[in-house]
Design a protein around this motif. Structure first.
Motif, PDB file in Angstrom:
ATOM      1  N   LEU A  72       2.808  -9.186 -15.691  1.00  0.00           N
ATOM      2  CA  LEU A  72       2.724  -9.831 -14.114  1.00  0.00           C
ATOM      3  C   LEU A  72       3.722  -8.774 -13.593  1.00  0.00           C
ATOM      4  O   LEU A  72       3.521  -8.159 -12.299  1.00  0.00           O
ATOM      5  N   ILE A  73       5.110  -8.310 -14.106  1.00  0.00           N
ATOM      6  CA  ILE A  73       5.869  -7.830 -13.499  1.00  0.00           C
ATOM      7  C   ILE A  73       5.543  -6.236 -13.022  1.00  0.00           C
ATOM      8  O   ILE A  73       5.447  -6.046 -11.871  1.00  0.00           O
ATOM      9  N   PRO A  74       4.948  -5.598 -13.938  1.00  0.00           N
ATOM     10  CA  PRO A  74       4.423  -4.101 -13.425  1.00  0.00           C
ATOM     11  C   PRO A  74       3.487  -4.459 -12.299  1.00  0.00           C
ATOM     12  O   PRO A  74       3.332  -3.536 -11.471  1.00  0.00           O
ATOM     13  N   VAL A  75       2.435  -5.043 -12.592  1.00  0.00           N
ATOM     14  CA  VAL A  75       1.433  -5.441 -11.559  1.00  0.00           C
ATOM     15  C   VAL A  75       1.940  -5.673 -10.379  1.00  0.00           C
ATOM     16  O   VAL A  75       1.323  -5.336  -9.177  1.00  0.00           O
ATOM     17  N   TYR A  76       2.806  -6.957 -10.194  1.00  0.00           N
ATOM     18  CA  TYR A  76       3.345  -7.081  -8.877  1.00  0.00           C
ATOM     19  C   TYR A  76       3.957  -6.048  -8.124  1.00  0.00           C
ATOM     20  O   TYR A  76       3.925  -5.969  -6.862  1.00  0.00           O
ATOM     21  N   ILE A  77       4.720  -5.230  -8.933  1.00  0.00           N
ATOM     22  CA  ILE A  77       5.560  -3.999  -8.332  1.00  0.00           C
ATOM     23  C   ILE A  77       4.436  -3.207  -7.735  1.00  0.00           C
ATOM     24  O   ILE A  77       4.608  -2.800  -6.418  1.00  0.00           O
ATOM     25  N   LEU A  78       3.478  -2.905  -8.412  1.00  0.00           N
ATOM     26  CA  LEU A  78       2.233  -1.747  -7.839  1.00  0.00           C
ATOM     27  C   LEU A  78       1.731  -2.559  -6.656  1.00  0.00           C
ATOM     28  O   LEU A  78       1.557  -1.625  -5.647  1.00  0.00           O
ATOM     29  N   VAL A  79       1.224  -3.832  -6.675  1.00  0.00           N
ATOM     30  CA  VAL A  79       0.603  -4.356  -5.561  1.00  0.00           C
ATOM     31  C   VAL A  79       1.452  -4.616  -4.271  1.00  0.00           C
ATOM     32  O   VAL A  79       0.981  -4.272  -3.184  1.00  0.00           O
ATOM     33  N   PHE A  80       2.913  -4.812  -4.647  1.00  0.00           N
ATOM     34  CA  PHE A  80       3.744  -4.719  -3.425  1.00  0.00           C
ATOM     35  C   PHE A  80       3.851  -3.503  -2.890  1.00  0.00           C
ATOM     36  O   PHE A  80       3.893  -3.246  -1.446  1.00  0.00           O
ATOM     37  N   ILE A  81       3.993  -2.288  -3.595  1.00  0.00           N
ATOM     38  CA  ILE A  81       4.186  -0.907  -2.898  1.00  0.00           C
ATOM     39  C   ILE A  81       2.824  -0.634  -2.134  1.00  0.00           C
ATOM     40  O   ILE A  81       2.692  -0.362  -0.951  1.00  0.00           O
ATOM     41  N   VAL A  82       1.718  -0.680  -2.780  1.00  0.00           N
ATOM     42  CA  VAL A  82       0.253  -0.231  -2.190  1.00  0.00           C
ATOM     43  C   VAL A  82      -0.060  -1.432  -1.341  1.00  0.00           C
ATOM     44  O   VAL A  82      -0.356  -0.757  -0.350  1.00  0.00           O
ATOM     45  N   GLY A  83       0.287  -2.648  -1.525  1.00  0.00           N
ATOM     46  CA  GLY A  83      -0.186  -3.481  -0.271  1.00  0.00           C
ATOM     47  C   GLY A  83       0.568  -3.286   1.107  1.00  0.00           C
ATOM     48  O   GLY A  83      -0.248  -3.317   2.117  1.00  0.00           O
ATOM     49  N   LEU A  84       1.997  -3.083   0.836  1.00  0.00           N
ATOM     50  CA  LEU A  84       2.659  -2.763   2.208  1.00  0.00           C
ATOM     51  C   LEU A  84       2.444  -1.391   2.713  1.00  0.00           C
ATOM     52  O   LEU A  84       2.008  -1.405   3.983  1.00  0.00           O
ATOM     53  N   VAL A  85       1.796  -0.600   1.792  1.00  0.00           N
ATOM     54  CA  VAL A  85       1.465   0.877   2.586  1.00  0.00           C
ATOM     55  C   VAL A  85      -0.021   0.678   3.063  1.00  0.00           C
ATOM     56  O   VAL A  85       0.002   1.063   4.403  1.00  0.00           O
ATOM     57  N   ALA A  86      -0.886   0.090   2.253  1.00  0.00           N
ATOM     58  CA  ALA A  86      -2.069  -0.018   2.836  1.00  0.00           C
ATOM     59  C   ALA A  86      -2.197  -0.832   3.968  1.00  0.00           C
ATOM     60  O   ALA A  86      -2.931  -0.566   5.054  1.00  0.00           O
ATOM     61  N   ASN A  87      -1.539  -2.008   4.217  1.00  0.00           N
ATOM     62  CA  ASN A  87      -1.467  -3.019   5.223  1.00  0.00           C
ATOM     63  C   ASN A  87      -0.975  -2.244   6.496  1.00  0.00           C
ATOM     64  O   ASN A  87      -1.479  -2.490   7.600  1.00  0.00           O
ATOM     65  N   GLY A  88       0.170  -1.492   6.251  1.00  0.00           N
ATOM     66  CA  GLY A  88       1.073  -1.084   7.315  1.00  0.00           C
ATOM     67  C   GLY A  88      -0.137   0.079   7.773  1.00  0.00           C
ATOM     68  O   GLY A  88      -0.077  -0.026   9.140  1.00  0.00           O
ATOM     69  N   TRP A  89      -0.801   0.736   7.084  1.00  0.00           N
ATOM     70  CA  TRP A  89      -1.661   1.788   7.659  1.00  0.00           C
ATOM     71  C   TRP A  89      -2.890   1.289   8.349  1.00  0.00           C
ATOM     72  O   TRP A  89      -3.042   1.616   9.245  1.00  0.00           O
ATOM     73  N   GLY A  90      -3.147   0.115   7.821  1.00  0.00           N
ATOM     74  CA  GLY A  90      -4.292  -0.673   8.410  1.00  0.00           C
ATOM     75  C   GLY A  90      -4.237  -1.390   9.446  1.00  0.00           C
ATOM     76  O   GLY A  90      -4.921  -1.123  10.697  1.00  0.00           O
TER      77      GLY A  90
END
Length: 307
Positions: A19-37
């Protein structure tokens, strides 16, 4: 007191490593993608009119969840030791549930709106206003909050050990939680999923049977259909299936009934938790297509009037 030693020990070490590496990846990608969206959404605010309200709330639900991920990363990196207190544990789990069911709710709203705009444009044109979409959004937030609130009354720690933060509950209350989870799954997922499937199934049939529909607009609407079905199938269905299956296995374990598949179900459950959190990173795909002009299947209306 039930003796759990008769059942084979489930390997919980898998959780932290996975969970740890996936959560970190989702946090970074999610914030960037949602901010851009959301930035793209706000830039076209005047053009979007009604459906943007649902998409905006979808983005807010995602960001609400993403902000809780750092606390979960700390929890799993400390080998399941929660240092933020029981109250904040429940708040964190509550935010996760509100995001999850809020995302499903607003994806359903988008599906229904697209269905009405494409299949019944004359009947609904002028009747659905911006005020209606705001009211519907408030109702969705209230419904998902009411659905998620009972979860906070279940213990999230192991007796007096406040260093734990369960995403469900302890073994003493697992039977009641299973019943709650099954009802929650029905009202919060199955019904919205069937509505979405019905709406876009009808839309797909209408678009492919009407030759006068513009091919580009047809492809865009069908692409959104594919994205929504993908989100439900990949992110949500495994999560609900394995959550309830794992709760059932815990109930059976309390009764002294043991099966070899318990460990496999636990691992599948952790993978499904990753898949469901991916919806926060994948939902911005909806931003790209939900605001596009929809094909009008009636000769009496124009594309610009639908959105």
């Amino acid at each position: 007191m039930m003796n759990y030693a008769t059942c084979p020990r489930i390997s919980f070490d898998f959780t932290g490593r996975f969970l740890i590496p996936v959560y970190i990846l989702v946090f970074i990608v999610g914030l960037v993608a949602n901010g851009w969206g959301l930035k793209s959404l706000l830039q076209n605010w005047r053009k979007l009119k009604i459906i943007n309200v649902f998409v905006l709330n979808l983005g807010l639900a995602d960001i609400l969840y993403l902000l809780t991920i750092p606390f979960l990363v700390v929890y799993y990196s400390m080998k399941n030791k929660w240092i933020f207190g029981e109250a904040f544990c429940k708040i964190t789990r509550f935010c996760f549930n509100v995001n999850l069911y809020g995302s499903i709710g607003f994806l359903t709203c988008i599906s229904v709106y697209r269905y009405l705009a494409i299949v019944h444009p004359v009947k609904v044109m002028g009747r659905i206003t911006l005020t209606h979409s705001v009211i519907i959004s408030v109702i969705v937030w209230l419904l998902v909050s009411v659905q998620s609130l009972p979860d906070m009354f279940f213990p999230k720690t192991f007796r007096n050990n406040t260093e734990k933060c369960f995403d469900t509950t302890d073994n003493d209350h697992v039977e009641d939680y299973l019943k709650y989870s099954l009802g929650w799954t029905l009202t919060g997922f199955c019904i919205p999923f069937l509505i979405t499937l019905g709406c876009y199934g009808h839309v797909a049939v209408v678009l492919w049977t009407l030759k006068r529909t513009d091919k580009v607009l047809k492809q865009r609407s069908l692409k959104l259909l594919f994205i929504l079905i993908l989100l439900f199938s990949v992110c949500y269905i495994p999560y609900y299936a394995f959550r309830n299956l794992q709760l059932w296995s815990r109930v059976l374990t309390k009764q002294g009934i043991c099966y070899k598949w318990y460990n496999g179900v636990y691992i599948a459950r952790q993978i499904s938790r990753v898949l469901v959190c991916l919806n926060s990173a994948l939902n911005p795909l909806v931003y790209l297509h939900a605001h596009e002009d929809v094909p009008c299947c009636s000769k009496r209306c124009g594309h610009k009037l639908l959105l």
